[in-house]
Design an enzyme around this catalytic site. Structure first.
Site, PDB file in Angstrom:
ATOM      1  N   GLY A  95     -10.779  -8.008  -5.889  1.00 43.13           N
ATOM      2  CA  GLY A  95     -10.364  -7.635  -4.528  1.00 43.13           C
ATOM      3  C   GLY A  95      -9.169  -8.466  -4.102  1.00 43.13           C
ATOM      4  N   ARG A  96      -8.732  -8.274  -2.868  1.00 43.81           N
ATOM      5  CA  ARG A  96      -7.461  -8.830  -2.415  1.00 43.81           C
ATOM      6  C   ARG A  96      -7.630  -9.592  -1.106  1.00 43.81           C
ATOM      7  NH1 ARG A  96      -3.169  -7.931  -5.726  1.00 43.81           N
ATOM      8  NH2 ARG A  96      -1.833  -7.768  -3.884  1.00 43.81           N
ATOM      9  N   HIS A 115      -2.504  29.479 -18.685  1.00 42.43           N
ATOM     10  CA  HIS A 115      -3.275  29.187 -19.891  1.00 42.43           C
ATOM     11  C   HIS A 115      -2.324  28.885 -21.033  1.00 42.43           C
ATOM     12  CE1 HIS A 115      -6.417  29.432 -22.901  1.00 42.43           C
ATOM     13  NE2 HIS A 115      -5.591  30.175 -23.633  1.00 42.43           N
TER      14      HIS A 115
HETATM   15  P1  FAD Z   1       1.907  -3.966   0.211  1.00 41.40           P
HETATM   16  O1  FAD Z   1       2.304  -3.085  -0.906  1.00 41.40           O
HETATM   17  O2  FAD Z   1       1.024  -5.120  -0.064  1.00 41.40           O
HETATM   18  O3  FAD Z   1       3.251  -4.439   0.892  1.00 41.40           O
HETATM   19  C1  FAD Z   1       3.261  -5.396   1.899  1.00 41.40           C
HETATM   20  C2  FAD Z   1       4.604  -6.068   1.929  1.00 41.40           C
HETATM   21  O4  FAD Z   1       4.667  -6.888   3.092  1.00 41.40           O
HETATM   22  C3  FAD Z   1       4.833  -7.004   0.742  1.00 41.40           C
HETATM   23  O5  FAD Z   1       6.045  -6.661   0.109  1.00 41.40           O
HETATM   24  C4  FAD Z   1       4.902  -8.404   1.368  1.00 41.40           C
HETATM   25  O6  FAD Z   1       5.844  -9.238   0.717  1.00 41.40           O
HETATM   26  C5  FAD Z   1       5.376  -8.076   2.776  1.00 41.40           C
HETATM   27  N1  FAD Z   1       4.997  -9.093   3.760  1.00 41.40           N
HETATM   28  C6  FAD Z   1       3.754  -9.588   3.991  1.00 41.40           C
HETATM   29  N2  FAD Z   1       3.798 -10.467   5.028  1.00 41.40           N
HETATM   30  C7  FAD Z   1       5.090 -10.500   5.445  1.00 41.40           C
HETATM   31  C8  FAD Z   1       5.764 -11.210   6.465  1.00 41.40           C
HETATM   32  N3  FAD Z   1       5.121 -12.046   7.275  1.00 41.40           N
HETATM   33  N4  FAD Z   1       7.089 -11.008   6.618  1.00 41.40           N
HETATM   34  C9  FAD Z   1       7.771 -10.158   5.793  1.00 41.40           C
HETATM   35  N5  FAD Z   1       7.180  -9.471   4.816  1.00 41.40           N
HETATM   36  C10 FAD Z   1       5.854  -9.632   4.650  1.00 41.40           C
HETATM   37  N6  FAD Z   1      -2.575   1.972  -5.542  1.00 41.40           N
HETATM   38  C11 FAD Z   1      -2.436   3.270  -5.887  1.00 41.40           C
HETATM   39  O7  FAD Z   1      -2.445   4.143  -5.026  1.00 41.40           O
HETATM   40  N7  FAD Z   1      -2.277   3.633  -7.202  1.00 41.40           N
HETATM   41  C12 FAD Z   1      -2.269   2.727  -8.197  1.00 41.40           C
HETATM   42  O8  FAD Z   1      -2.124   3.096  -9.368  1.00 41.40           O
HETATM   43  C13 FAD Z   1      -2.411   1.355  -7.869  1.00 41.40           C
HETATM   44  N8  FAD Z   1      -2.383   0.403  -8.830  1.00 41.40           N
HETATM   45  C14 FAD Z   1      -2.503  -0.901  -8.473  1.00 41.40           C
HETATM   46  C15 FAD Z   1      -2.467  -1.853  -9.484  1.00 41.40           C
HETATM   47  C16 FAD Z   1      -2.582  -3.199  -9.154  1.00 41.40           C
HETATM   48  C17 FAD Z   1      -2.550  -4.223 -10.263  1.00 41.40           C
HETATM   49  C18 FAD Z   1      -2.718  -3.584  -7.795  1.00 41.40           C
HETATM   50  C19 FAD Z   1      -2.811  -5.036  -7.432  1.00 41.40           C
HETATM   51  C20 FAD Z   1      -2.730  -2.638  -6.800  1.00 41.40           C
HETATM   52  C21 FAD Z   1      -2.628  -1.290  -7.127  1.00 41.40           C
HETATM   53  N9  FAD Z   1      -2.665  -0.298  -6.144  1.00 41.40           N
HETATM   54  C22 FAD Z   1      -2.560   1.016  -6.495  1.00 41.40           C
HETATM   55  C23 FAD Z   1      -2.814  -0.628  -4.707  1.00 41.40           C
HETATM   56  C24 FAD Z   1      -1.462  -0.554  -3.987  1.00 41.40           C
HETATM   57  O9  FAD Z   1      -0.551  -1.398  -4.633  1.00 41.40           O
HETATM   58  C25 FAD Z   1      -1.628  -0.946  -2.540  1.00 41.40           C
HETATM   59  O10 FAD Z   1      -2.641  -0.157  -1.947  1.00 41.40           O
HETATM   60  C26 FAD Z   1      -0.344  -0.742  -1.758  1.00 41.40           C
HETATM   61  O11 FAD Z   1       0.705  -1.517  -2.313  1.00 41.40           O
HETATM   62  C27 FAD Z   1      -0.533  -1.112  -0.280  1.00 41.40           C
HETATM   63  O12 FAD Z   1       0.648  -0.879   0.393  1.00 41.40           O
HETATM   64  P2  FAD Z   1       1.031  -1.639   1.749  1.00 41.40           P
HETATM   65  O13 FAD Z   1       2.336  -1.088   2.160  1.00 41.40           O
HETATM   66  O14 FAD Z   1      -0.090  -1.577   2.699  1.00 41.40           O
HETATM   67  O15 FAD Z   1       1.158  -3.175   1.383  1.00 41.40           O
END
Ligand code: FAD
Length: 456
Positions: free
Chosen positions: A262-263, A435
């Site tokens: 988890g994260r 198909h």
């Molecule tokens: P994030 O992608 O986490 O982006 C948040 C951004 O905010 C980051 O770039 C961070 O640097 C920035 N940030 C945070 N705090 C600040 C701040 N204070 N100031 C400025 N910037 C900030 N999902 C799928 O749908 N398909 C997949 O195949 C898949 N594979 C995955 C494989 C792995 C190994 C992992 C770890 C995750 C995977 N996921 C997958 C999940 C997916 O990556 C996430 O659900 C998605 O990235 C979430 O998007 P988000 O925009 O909410 O946040």
């Protein structure tokens, strides 16, 4: 102070999509991103992992090529090159996000951001005035108490995506999507792999039959899977994990331990509480339109919890931008969001599992069509798995579909559309599918629900 209609914090698949949609709707938009544009998805998640999975699948296919009449001699894999390719793919996609910002007139502030007031954001040295603020800060990797990642022996997914040497043996702690994908990758390249999951099935909350079949398939590949096996502790010197399994303690030793449990939600330290934004167990609380308890602050993606998926974050990004623009929109229904795992065999699911349908007291019909009965699957040698379809008994609306097998993530798009249109199994069964193709299995599963299957 620079003035914007919307300041987005985080350029992941939630934030960057919201920014573009807001710009399309005529807003002046800024994005603050402290790392590379594209977020976890592009840089440390979906994209690089799928690049590595492609190499792993290709290697597996080449090893099995003789069964298709192709002889490969002197076959070997350069794992470092596999990882370097995946980094290049991620960088390319990240540059693509920067390009899209420019194209849409969005100003990117490459800096960490904090919220100073409901209408002010600090991004690095700059103060930005914002009519609305959208929090899309996502998550980061985390360990477990007593099992803290060190990047050397105890790895996170970030470490694993950068590690250029293939470990001889790996324990993967956590049998969710990320854990299962890495287990497949490491095994495909020849490592000894054990997956340890504390719940009683892999991919917890996924349809049980799918999860159990996947477990069998991974077992055939030589991956050992322990379920109902909570980890008790890890000794870094001997590299030994203690788990309790079947009422006994068992020890497992491997060169690396990959923690995929988890994260960590990135909501702390942003200044949200001071603006009156409610946070629950780390997740930012939002209403149906993705507005927080502070009227000018909105939130989307992993930071609000629910399904932690890129396409869910992006769909919410569009809704949030449109809600800010005053449109009558609602956040997407989780029962209409697909979830996929890209190991082999692949997994794709949407809607209710059979267990969940029963738990909700919905009277339903269930069918299961195996790929062994499908021409395209036999021709391509991908006969593992099935399409399982669940329809509500009265009208026949398809309320769930769970696919195990090659091509599952691409095939599930048909059911996403069916769920959007509230389609019935009769309608899917009467839809002419090309198909030979794998999606014919969807049609057959639909026909089975009406007792009309042709090929079984
Ligand atoms: P994030 O992608 O986490 O982006 C948040 C951004 O905010 C980051 O770039 C961070 O640097 C920035 N940030 C945070 N705090 C600040 C701040 N204070 N100031 C400025 N910037 C900030 N999902 C799928 O749908 N398909 C997949 O195949 C898949 N594979 C995955 C494989 C792995 C190994 C992992 C770890 C995750 C995977 N996921 C997958 C999940 C997916 O990556 C996430 O659900 C998605 O990235 C979430 O998007 P988000 O925009 O909410 O946040």
């Amino acid at each position: 102070m620079k003035r914007f209609d919307l300041v987005v914090i985080g350029a992941g698949p939630g934030g960057y999509v919201a920014a573009i949609r807001a710009a399309q709707l005529g807003m002046r938009v800024a994005v603050a991103e402290r790392d590379k544009p594209g977020g976890v998805c592009v840089n440390w998640g979906c994209i690089p992992s799928k690049a590595i999975l492609t190499s792993a699948g290709l290697y597996e296919d080449m090893r099995n090529a003789e069964a298709y009449g192709i002889r490969c001699q002197g076959l070997s894999a350069d794992y470092g090159a596999v990882i370097r390719r995946s980094r290049k793919v991620a960088d390319r996609m990240s540059r693509g996000v920067t390009y899209l910002f420019k194209k849409n007139g969005i100003e990117l502030f490459p800096a960490g951001a904090t919220i100073l007031s409901p209408t002010t954001v600090r991004a690095g040295e700059e103060e930005l005035s914002a009519k609305n603020i959208l929090v899309a800060s996502g998550t980061s990797v985390r360990g477990l108490p007593g099992i803290e990642p060190d990047g050397r022996v105890i790895l996170t997914s970030d470490d694993a995506l950068a590690l250029e040497t293939l470990p001889r043996s790996v324990i993967v702690l956590g049998g969710g999507a990320v854990g299962v994908e890495f287990a497949y990758i490491y095994r495909a390249f020849g490592a000894e792999v054990t997956v340890v999951e504390m719940e009683d099935q892999l991919l917890p909350r996924t349809d049980r039959e799918v999860a159990k079949e996947l477990e069998k398939a991974l077992g055939k590949q030589g991956i050992r899977v322990l379920t109902s096996a909570p980890a008790k502790g890890f000794d870094k010197v001997t590299r030994t994990l203690t788990v309790s399994s079947g009422g006994k303690e068992e020890t497992l030793t491997a060169e690396k331990l990959l923690v995929a449990v988890g994260r960590k939600v990135l909501s702390a330290g942003l200044g949200l509480e001071a603006c009156g934004v409610e946070i629950e167990r780390g997740f930012v609380k939002v209403d149906d339109r993705l507005r927080t308890s502070c009227p000018t602050i909105w939130a989307i993606g992993d930071v609000i919890g629910g399904m932690m998926l890129a396409h869910k974050a992006s769909a919410e990004g569009v809704v949030a931008a449109e809600a800010i623009a005053g449109k009558e929109v609602r956040r997407p229904d989780p029962d209409r969001i697909p979830a996929c795992v890209y190991c082999r065999p692949e997994v794709a699911t949407i809607g209710l599992s059979e267990e969940e349908a029963k738990r909700r007291g919905i009277e339903c019909k269930v069918s299961k069509f195996p790929f062994t009965a499908l021409g395209k699957a036999v021709a391509s040698g991908h006969t593992e798995g099935f399409v399982k379809m669940i329809a509500e008994a009265n009208y026949g609306e398809v309320i769930g579909c769970h696919i195990l097998g090659a091509g599952a993530p691409d095939m599930i798009a048909e059911i996403s559309l069916a769920r959007s249109l509230e389609a019935t199994f009769h309608e899917i069964g009467r839809t002419v599918h090309a198909h030979p193709t794998l999606p014919e299995a969807i049609r057959e599963a639909a026909l089975m629900l009406g007792g009309e299957a042709i090929d079984l």
